[in-house]
Every structure is written in structure tokens, then in C-alpha cells.
Scaffold this motif. Structure first.
Motif, mmCIF file in Angstrom:
data_model
loop_
_atom_site.group_PDB
_atom_site.id
_atom_site.type_symbol
_atom_site.label_atom_id
_atom_site.label_comp_id
_atom_site.label_asym_id
_atom_site.label_seq_id
_atom_site.Cartn_x
_atom_site.Cartn_y
_atom_site.Cartn_z
ATOM 1 N N ARG A 203 37.222 45.833 34.101
ATOM 2 C CA ARG A 203 37.887 46.346 35.586
ATOM 3 C C ARG A 203 36.364 46.048 36.231
ATOM 4 O O ARG A 203 36.657 46.386 38.124
ATOM 5 N N TRP A 204 36.006 45.897 36.686
ATOM 6 C CA TRP A 204 34.549 45.316 37.189
ATOM 7 C C TRP A 204 34.824 44.103 38.113
ATOM 8 O O TRP A 204 35.136 44.047 39.128
ATOM 9 N N LEU A 205 35.263 43.519 37.322
ATOM 10 C CA LEU A 205 36.752 41.968 37.821
ATOM 11 C C LEU A 205 37.700 42.489 38.513
ATOM 12 O O LEU A 205 38.210 41.373 39.246
ATOM 13 N N ALA A 206 38.597 43.094 37.767
ATOM 14 C CA ALA A 206 39.608 43.934 38.958
ATOM 15 C C ALA A 206 39.100 43.754 40.124
ATOM 16 O O ALA A 206 40.393 43.875 41.195
ATOM 17 N N LEU A 207 38.406 45.594 39.833
ATOM 18 C CA LEU A 207 38.227 45.733 41.014
ATOM 19 C C LEU A 207 37.721 44.640 42.655
ATOM 20 O O LEU A 207 37.974 44.328 43.917
ATOM 21 N N ASN A 208 37.181 43.594 41.906
ATOM 22 C CA ASN A 208 36.529 42.500 42.314
ATOM 23 C C ASN A 208 37.762 41.614 42.394
ATOM 24 O O ASN A 208 37.398 39.737 43.558
ATOM 25 N N LYS A 209 39.018 41.484 42.464
ATOM 26 C CA LYS A 209 39.955 40.187 42.436
ATOM 27 C C LYS A 209 39.920 38.992 41.473
ATOM 28 O O LYS A 209 40.803 38.945 41.956
ATOM 29 N N SER A 210 39.027 39.474 40.658
ATOM 30 C CA SER A 210 39.282 38.167 39.684
ATOM 31 C C SER A 210 39.824 38.813 38.186
ATOM 32 O O SER A 210 39.656 38.341 36.986
ATOM 33 N N HIS A 211 41.415 38.362 38.090
ATOM 34 C CA HIS A 211 42.236 39.499 37.980
ATOM 35 C C HIS A 211 42.961 38.546 36.307
ATOM 36 O O HIS A 211 42.700 39.263 35.218
ATOM 37 N N VAL A 212 42.678 36.916 36.628
ATOM 38 C CA VAL A 212 42.923 36.438 35.290
ATOM 39 C C VAL A 212 41.171 36.722 34.781
ATOM 40 O O VAL A 212 42.443 36.084 33.320
ATOM 41 N N ALA A 213 40.236 36.858 35.312
ATOM 42 C CA ALA A 213 39.509 36.821 34.128
ATOM 43 C C ALA A 213 39.035 38.157 33.501
ATOM 44 O O ALA A 213 39.051 38.196 32.416
#
Length: 461
Positions: A203-213
Motif C-alpha cells: 500500500r505504501w508502494l501504491a501510494l508512491n505510484k510504484s504499482h508494478v512493485a
């Protein structure tokens, strides 16, 4: 199906080991304070500062925990926390003055941000129907840490009295409290190493636009069905974008967040104002007031740790089945009754140590199955995704302030108000807490974080 949850289970357990170190750090002082009082000739207020110094550090740390975990990520901040625990333990063991001991324990208090970030991270990597149990791993490890500290203190005391060659070679007679504090460095260093293997929060990755990761992490730690569902929920979130600090804080105190923030603050205050850390941190002192000797007081403190552990496990088994609210209400009833028993026991001219012990153990059992684990589960799930870290940190600051005041004032209360009135005050706070929780707390079990977001803050965006 269970094999798909193995990775998320392992990750949650590794992160929750920070709870073990916190529990050990927080309760080891209960056996140390008497020796430190003699060595540095401390007043009651100075004793209170030694015990409460980590909580003062936690107040400061909580101010920054949400901000830095949003900017750097949950994982790097957790590793920093583990390093701080290690430094604090080593400095405490070599403290040559009251001031140095206060400073060392304050540094350890900075690491108490693990209480916020551990449950936060675990909630963000957990399947919805197992979130309560997984987040409760943190509380379970806190209780194991408490028990380990009580047991370690008892063993050090035993070996000191034995006058064995090992005790003499370790210098236990002169340095027993230094060993009690310093041994914490071993699990703290081990924790730092284990954290290097966990993934970043999806969810932190998604908030920071790292959707693939983010999607890759979900695919690695959950079943395909659960990962697909969680990814869909993350993408449908109203709060799937990162907020600057100022905007995030304004959102937390906005009218639309008032009900959820009030709920979080009420729970955070009740958890501490009912006196739990007075019991944990001063257990041997309380038991010695009943007339039992030092050895018996330390042995009874070990029993407190065992009861803690048993009832935390019970809470873990029930929290996703029975729900959060029933456990909270039942626990608050138990806390009120138990503190009333203690107040009655200390009010008698002829003190009944067994009655007081029963009251203390009843209080610990009630807390361990309710306020202890359930509060952190609730805080990790009631706030929207993009302000979760900041909101939990804000509540954590208030929780730490109340905890600090309880620990600081407790020695003074015992000397000036007496144990009976002190415990009666805690019972009254538990009764007030029951009424507030009954009125304010909705049930949150079984829903994803994003589903709870839509339920509790439907107008947020």
C-alpha cells in the motif's frame, strides 16, 4: 490454501518481533529500579523519570514516525528503530550516572515508534479475514517480551544470590541491573538483521505510484484470489494518492474525520489511563507493598507475564471470530472489577496478598484480551490509506503522553494517595471507557482496509 498465506504470516511475525523488544525494554525496568535507586540515591520523582524516560522519547518519536514512514517507507524506519533499541541497551548497561541512564532510556523510547509502525505495516500486508490475528502478533510478542524480562530479572536475581562462580565472574553482585538492561541488545541486533529480508508495504508502494512493485508484493505473499481482490480494493480507494505533510494533517483534523479521530483518541487514552503501565513497570514494587519479600515479589511478576501471554493468545484466537467490540467491552468490565478488587484489598487493615494478587492478575488478563491487542488492530484499520501513518502517529503521541504521565506520577500516588485510592481511580476510568466504547465503536472485522475506509469515512477523497 494455507500455503499461500505462509509468506504473509512469516513477514507479519518478523515485523512483530519489534513488539518483543518493546515489551522487554518496557518491563525490564521493573526489576532494575530498586537497584538503580540504591546506586544513584534516587528520589521518588527521579525513579519516575527513570521508568518513564522511554515514553518521553516515544512522544517525540511518534511525532516523526508517520512523516518518515510515509517519506522513506515502513521498512527503512523499522530498521532504524531496531538500531535505536540496540544503542539504548548498550548505553544503559554502561551508564555511569543517573543522567546517562535517563539519556540511554530516552534513546530507547525513540524506538517505541515500533508500536505504531509494526501494526501499520502488518495491516497493510495482511489478508482481510486474518488481519486482526496478524496484527495481534505484535501484541503477543509484547507479552512474550514482558514475560521474558520478568523471567530474566528473576534468573539474574537467583544467580546473584547463589554466589556461584558464574555469578562472580559476571560481576552480578555489583552489576546485576546492568546485565538486566544490556541483554536486550542481543534480540535488537537480530531484529535489525531479519527486517532486511521483508518487502516494502504494497500500500505504501501504491501510494508512491510504484504499482508494478506493489502488485508483485501482493502476488508473492497472498493467494492469487486474495491478491487480485486486494489489488482491486487498493485501486478503488478514495485515498490512493500521497499527501504532503501539511495537507495530511489538515485532513486528519477536518470535520469529515472528526468521528474516526475521536474514536482513535478515546481508545488510545483509555488503554493507558486505566493504569496498565503502572502495573507492568512497577509490578515488584506493588507486590512488595503487600508484605511479601523481594524474591516472592519477583516471582509474582513472572506470573504476571505468564497470564499476559495466555490471554493474549486467547485474544488472537477470538479477535477475527468474535470481533473487536465484544472483546473491548468484556475487557473493560474485567479491568474495572479487577482494579476495584485491588483497591479493596489495599484498603484493609490486614492486607491480603492473595486477594491483591488475584486483582492484579485479573486486570492483566482483562487487558491482554482487549485493550492491549485490540487497540492496535483498530488503529491500524480505521484510518484512510493516505493518512493512516500520520493519523496513527497522532493518536500514538496522545497515547504516549498519557502513558508517560501514569508512569511518572505512580510512585508519588503510592506515597501520597495510597495504593487503594490509586487503584480505585483506575477502576473509575475503566468504567468511563466502557460507556464510551459502547457508544462510539463500530465493528471492523472481516473488511478490507479500503472497505473500512468507505464505511467509516464515506465522504473522504
Amino acid at each position: 490454501m494455507l500455503s499461500f498465506y505462509r509468506s504473509s504470516w512469516k513477514i507479519a511475525f518478523i515485523v512483530s518481533l519489534g513488539g518483543f523488544i518493546f515489551g522487554f525494554d518496557a518491563s525490564v525496568i521493573s526489576g532494575v529500579i530498586g537497584f538503580v535507586e540504591e546506586e544513584f540515591n534516587l528520589s521518588t520523582w527521579q525513579q519516575g523519570f527513570v521508568v518513564s524516560a522511554p515514553t518521553l522519547g516515544a512522544i517525540l518519536a511518534n511525532f516523526g514516525a508517520g512523516y518518515f514512514s510515509d517519506r522513506l517507507g515502513r521498512k527503512p524506519v523499522l530498521i532504524i528503530i531496531a538500531v535505536l533499541y540496540s544503542i539504548s541497551a548498550i548505553l544503559s548497561a554502561f551508564a555511569f550516572s543517573y543522567e546517562m541512564l535517563i539519556t540511554a532510556r530516552f534513546i530507547g523510547g525513540l524506538a517505541f515508534a515500533s508500536l505504531i509502525l509494526g501494526p501499520l505495516y502488518i495491516a497493510e500486508i495482511s489478508p482481510a479475514h486474518k488481519r486482526g490475528r496478524f496484527v495481534s502478533f505484535n501484541q503477543l510478542n509484547i507479552m512474550i517480551g514482558f514475560s521474558a524480562a520478568y523471567f530474566a530479572n528473576y534468573l539474574f536475581l537467583y544467580f546473584q544470590d547463589s554466589q556461584s562462580s558464574l555469578a562472580l565472574s559476571l560481576g552480578l553482585k555489583e552489576n546485576i541491573w546492568r546485565w538486566m538492561l544490556g541483554i536486550e541488545a542481543i534480540p535488537a541486533i537480530f531484529y535489525a538483521l531479519l527486517l532486511s529480508f521483508i518487502p516494502r508495504s504494497p500500500r505504501w508502494l501504491a501510494l508512491n505510484k510504484s504499482h508494478v512493485a506493489a502488485k508483485k508484493v501482493l502476488d508473492n505473499i497472498m493467494s492469487p484470489e486474495e491478491a487480485k481482490h486486494q489489488w482491486k480494493e487498493i485501486n478503488s480507494s478514495q485515498c490512493n494518492y500521497h499527501l504532503p505533510l501539511k495537507e495530511g494533517m489538515l485532513k486528519i483534523i477536518s470535520p469529515k474525520m472528526r468521528a474516526v479521530l475521536t474514536l482513535g483518541l478515546v481508545i488510545g487514552i483509555i488503554q493507558q489511563i486505566t493504569g496498565i503501565n503502572a502495573i507492568y513497570f512497577y509490578a515488584p514494587t506493588i507486590f512488595e507493598q503487600t508484605g511479601v519479600g523481594k524474591d516472592a515479589a519477583f516471582a509474582q511478576a513472572v506470573l504476571v507475564g505468564i497470564i499476559n501471554l495466555i490471554f493474549t493468545i486467547i485474544a488472537m484466537l477470538l479477535i477475527d471470530k468474535v470481533g473487536r467490540k465484544p472483546l473491548m467491552l468484556a475487557g473493560l468490565v474485567g479491568v474495572c472489577i479487577s482494579m476495584s478488587v485491588c483497591a479493596y484489598g489495599f484498603s484493609q487493615a490486614e492486607l491480603n496478598p492473595q486477594l491483591i494478587l488475584m486483582g492484579i492478575l485479573g486486570f492483566v488478563a482483562s487487558f491482554a484480551m482487549s485493550l492491549g491487542p485490540v487497540m492496535w488492530v483498530l488503529l491500524s484499520e480505521i484510518f484512510p490509506n493516505n493518512i493512516r501513518a500520520l493519523a496513527i502517529a497522532s493518536v500514538g503521541v496522545v497515547n504516549s503522553i498519557v502513558s508517560y504521565l501514569v508512569q511518572l506520577v505512580f510512585p508519588w500516588q503510592l506515597d501520597n494517595l495510597g495504593a487503594s485510592l490509586t487503584f480505585a481511580i483506575y477502576a473509575a476510568f475503566a468504567l468511563i471507557g466502557f460507556v464510551l466504547v459502547f457508544k462510539l465503536l463500530p465493528e471492523t472485522s472481516g473488511l478490507t482496509l479500503e472497505e473500512l475506509e468507505r464505511k467509516l469515512t464515506p465522504e473522504m477523497g
